[in-house]
Write a protein that holds these residues in place. Sequence first.
Motif, PDB file in Angstrom:
ATOM      1  N   THR A  33      47.582  32.480  15.863  1.00 19.58           N
ATOM      2  CA  THR A  33      46.216  32.863  16.190  1.00 19.58           C
ATOM      3  C   THR A  33      46.014  32.844  17.693  1.00 19.58           C
ATOM      4  O   THR A  33      46.412  31.899  18.361  1.00 19.58           O
ATOM      5  CB  THR A  33      45.209  31.905  15.537  1.00 19.58           C
ATOM      6  N   VAL A  34      45.367  33.882  18.191  1.00 16.93           N
ATOM      7  CA  VAL A  34      45.011  33.934  19.601  1.00 16.93           C
ATOM      8  C   VAL A  34      43.507  34.099  19.705  1.00 16.93           C
ATOM      9  O   VAL A  34      42.913  34.966  19.056  1.00 16.93           O
ATOM     10  CB  VAL A  34      45.716  35.097  20.327  1.00 16.93           C
ATOM     11  N   GLN A  35      42.886  33.251  20.483  1.00 19.77           N
ATOM     12  CA  GLN A  35      41.434  33.299  20.672  1.00 19.77           C
ATOM     13  C   GLN A  35      41.137  33.519  22.153  1.00 19.77           C
ATOM     14  O   GLN A  35      41.626  32.794  23.009  1.00 19.77           O
ATOM     15  CB  GLN A  35      40.793  31.993  20.201  1.00 19.77           C
ATOM     16  N   VAL A  36      40.308  34.520  22.421  1.00 14.99           N
ATOM     17  CA  VAL A  36      39.946  34.844  23.800  1.00 14.99           C
ATOM     18  C   VAL A  36      38.451  34.668  23.986  1.00 14.99           C
ATOM     19  O   VAL A  36      37.645  35.204  23.230  1.00 14.99           O
ATOM     20  CB  VAL A  36      40.350  36.289  24.158  1.00 14.99           C
ATOM     21  N   THR A  37      38.052  33.904  24.999  1.00 15.82           N
ATOM     22  CA  THR A  37      36.644  33.720  25.328  1.00 15.82           C
ATOM     23  C   THR A  37      36.483  33.774  26.846  1.00 15.82           C
ATOM     24  O   THR A  37      37.395  33.398  27.578  1.00 15.82           O
ATOM     25  CB  THR A  37      36.117  32.368  24.802  1.00 15.82           C
ATOM     26  N   PRO A  38      35.312  34.234  27.322  1.00 17.42           N
ATOM     27  CA  PRO A  38      34.227  34.807  26.548  1.00 17.42           C
ATOM     28  C   PRO A  38      34.602  36.178  25.995  1.00 17.42           C
ATOM     29  O   PRO A  38      35.524  36.819  26.503  1.00 17.42           O
ATOM     30  CB  PRO A  38      33.085  34.921  27.571  1.00 17.42           C
ATOM     31  N   THR A  39      33.883  36.631  24.986  1.00 13.62           N
ATOM     32  CA  THR A  39      34.192  37.905  24.346  1.00 13.62           C
ATOM     33  C   THR A  39      33.704  39.096  25.152  1.00 13.62           C
ATOM     34  O   THR A  39      34.205  40.197  24.981  1.00 13.62           O
ATOM     35  CB  THR A  39      33.588  37.961  22.939  1.00 13.62           C
ATOM     36  N   ASN A  40      32.708  38.886  26.006  1.00 14.95           N
ATOM     37  CA  ASN A  40      32.217  39.941  26.893  1.00 14.95           C
ATOM     38  C   ASN A  40      32.224  39.424  28.325  1.00 14.95           C
ATOM     39  O   ASN A  40      31.183  39.182  28.919  1.00 14.95           O
ATOM     40  CB  ASN A  40      30.806  40.373  26.489  1.00 14.95           C
ATOM     41  N   PRO A  41      33.401  39.233  28.883  1.00 14.33           N
ATOM     42  CA  PRO A  41      33.476  38.617  30.210  1.00 14.33           C
ATOM     43  C   PRO A  41      32.958  39.529  31.305  1.00 14.33           C
ATOM     44  O   PRO A  41      33.011  40.758  31.214  1.00 14.33           O
ATOM     45  CB  PRO A  41      34.976  38.353  30.380  1.00 14.33           C
ATOM     46  N   GLN A  42      32.447  38.894  32.343  1.00 20.44           N
ATOM     47  CA  GLN A  42      32.010  39.597  33.537  1.00 20.44           C
ATOM     48  C   GLN A  42      32.906  39.211  34.701  1.00 20.44           C
ATOM     49  O   GLN A  42      33.547  38.163  34.688  1.00 20.44           O
ATOM     50  CB  GLN A  42      30.563  39.232  33.885  1.00 20.44           C
ATOM     51  N   LEU A  43      32.910  40.061  35.713  1.00 19.82           N
ATOM     52  CA  LEU A  43      33.652  39.719  36.915  1.00 19.82           C
ATOM     53  C   LEU A  43      33.186  38.365  37.429  1.00 19.82           C
ATOM     54  O   LEU A  43      31.988  38.118  37.553  1.00 19.82           O
ATOM     55  CB  LEU A  43      33.444  40.791  37.984  1.00 19.82           C
ATOM     56  N   GLY A  44      34.106  37.505  37.718  1.00 21.10           N
ATOM     57  CA  GLY A  44      33.790  36.138  38.132  1.00 21.10           C
ATOM     58  C   GLY A  44      34.008  35.123  37.039  1.00 21.10           C
ATOM     59  O   GLY A  44      34.103  33.915  37.322  1.00 21.10           O
ATOM     60  N   ASP A  45      34.076  35.578  35.776  1.00 21.64           N
ATOM     61  CA  ASP A  45      34.306  34.652  34.672  1.00 21.64           C
ATOM     62  C   ASP A  45      35.755  34.177  34.639  1.00 21.64           C
ATOM     63  O   ASP A  45      36.676  34.870  35.088  1.00 21.64           O
ATOM     64  CB  ASP A  45      33.985  35.313  33.321  1.00 21.64           C
ATOM     65  N   THR A  46      35.939  33.012  34.065  1.00 19.44           N
ATOM     66  CA  THR A  46      37.274  32.514  33.750  1.00 19.44           C
ATOM     67  C   THR A  46      37.557  32.859  32.292  1.00 19.44           C
ATOM     68  O   THR A  46      36.804  32.474  31.397  1.00 19.44           O
ATOM     69  CB  THR A  46      37.355  30.992  33.932  1.00 19.44           C
ATOM     70  N   ILE A  47      38.620  33.619  32.050  1.00 20.31           N
ATOM     71  CA  ILE A  47      38.990  34.005  30.686  1.00 20.31           C
ATOM     72  C   ILE A  47      39.920  32.950  30.108  1.00 20.31           C
ATOM     73  O   ILE A  47      40.953  32.631  30.689  1.00 20.31           O
ATOM     74  CB  ILE A  47      39.657  35.388  30.668  1.00 20.31           C
ATOM     75  N   SER A  48      39.517  32.397  28.974  1.00 21.85           N
ATOM     76  CA  SER A  48      40.322  31.388  28.296  1.00 21.85           C
ATOM     77  C   SER A  48      41.075  32.032  27.132  1.00 21.85           C
ATOM     78  O   SER A  48      40.478  32.696  26.282  1.00 21.85           O
ATOM     79  CB  SER A  48      39.423  30.263  27.771  1.00 21.85           C
ATOM     80  N   VAL A  49      42.391  31.859  27.110  1.00 21.54           N
ATOM     81  CA  VAL A  49      43.230  32.388  26.031  1.00 21.54           C
ATOM     82  C   VAL A  49      43.876  31.198  25.326  1.00 21.54           C
ATOM     83  O   VAL A  49      44.697  30.483  25.914  1.00 21.54           O
ATOM     84  CB  VAL A  49      44.313  33.341  26.567  1.00 21.54           C
ATOM     85  N   VAL A  50      43.476  30.959  24.074  1.00 26.29           N
ATOM     86  CA  VAL A  50      44.008  29.837  23.299  1.00 26.29           C
ATOM     87  C   VAL A  50      44.944  30.373  22.225  1.00 26.29           C
ATOM     88  O   VAL A  50      44.564  31.246  21.436  1.00 26.29           O
ATOM     89  CB  VAL A  50      42.872  29.003  22.664  1.00 26.29           C
ATOM     90  N   ILE A  51      46.160  29.868  22.221  1.00 22.30           N
ATOM     91  CA  ILE A  51      47.187  30.297  21.260  1.00 22.30           C
ATOM     92  C   ILE A  51      47.473  29.141  20.314  1.00 22.30           C
ATOM     93  O   ILE A  51      47.846  28.047  20.745  1.00 22.30           O
ATOM     94  CB  ILE A  51      48.489  30.710  21.979  1.00 22.30           C
TER      95      ILE A  51
END
Length: 292
Positions: A33-51
Amino acid sequence: MFLSVKFKQFIHSLILATVTAVLVVVIPGLSQTVQVTPTNPQLGDTISVVIQQPNRKLSTPTVNMDGKTYPSFSIGQNRFRALLPTTPLDKSGLRQLQVTTEAGIQNLSVNLQSPSFPTQSIWLPPDKESLKGTDLEFDRVGEFKQLVTPEKFWNGPFLRPNNGPVSTVYGVRRYYNGKFAENYYHRGVDYADYNGSPVVAPAAGRVALVGLESQGFEIHGSTVGIDHGQGVTSIFIHLSSINVREGDMVKAGQQIGAVGSTGASTGPHLHWGLYVHGQAVDPVPWRFNGIE
């Protein structure tokens, strides 16, 4: 502050939904399972990818975005997380992510949106307009921002480091003394408070940088840098005094210094910059949403 300064499924393509996105990919003999948050990221956001891996014996995953590979770190129970920084200088639109594990490569897409960043004019007095900074401060600050410590020191949402009102938000574009600063954005949040008001650590970590204006930190002024672990660092500049030393471990809420106007500053304020793998990200989501 003046200066320091991919969902296609395994077979078919999926775009992240407006709720927390969880992609389950079935590979012969394995499920992951791979989970990516936030689902609607904006420039400046930190994208978290959980595997979430099915087997603790599998190797540590990596995540690639825009040709750069980011490490992941164990967060328990066969789960790993990678943090991907974005900034106002990045291009918006569909971005491709690639998760690589022993089970194979997963290609995903995320739609990075562009918010409206304000523009601001700053007028520095003659004695500070001419400041160019020193090799010492730029080298030390640059090295600090690149720290990737395996341990995770923070826990939960970050705290506000000062109680003063926010005077400048993250991402602002600026004119300095009438000249537009190309390839620049405000790399943090400014809090306007009285000289000497307390500055506290927003999260636990190790003090990895202490620099004084008198030692050549002429742009940043007196500075404290905290390593929160796993590529996340905080920097606090323009301080009037410093309460910690390099190597100290600090807790969330512990006083580390006081607001000042040292360095290239127009008046007493705290600049807090939050960095992920060397890129300045918006601290606000870390305060209100937190990252596991």
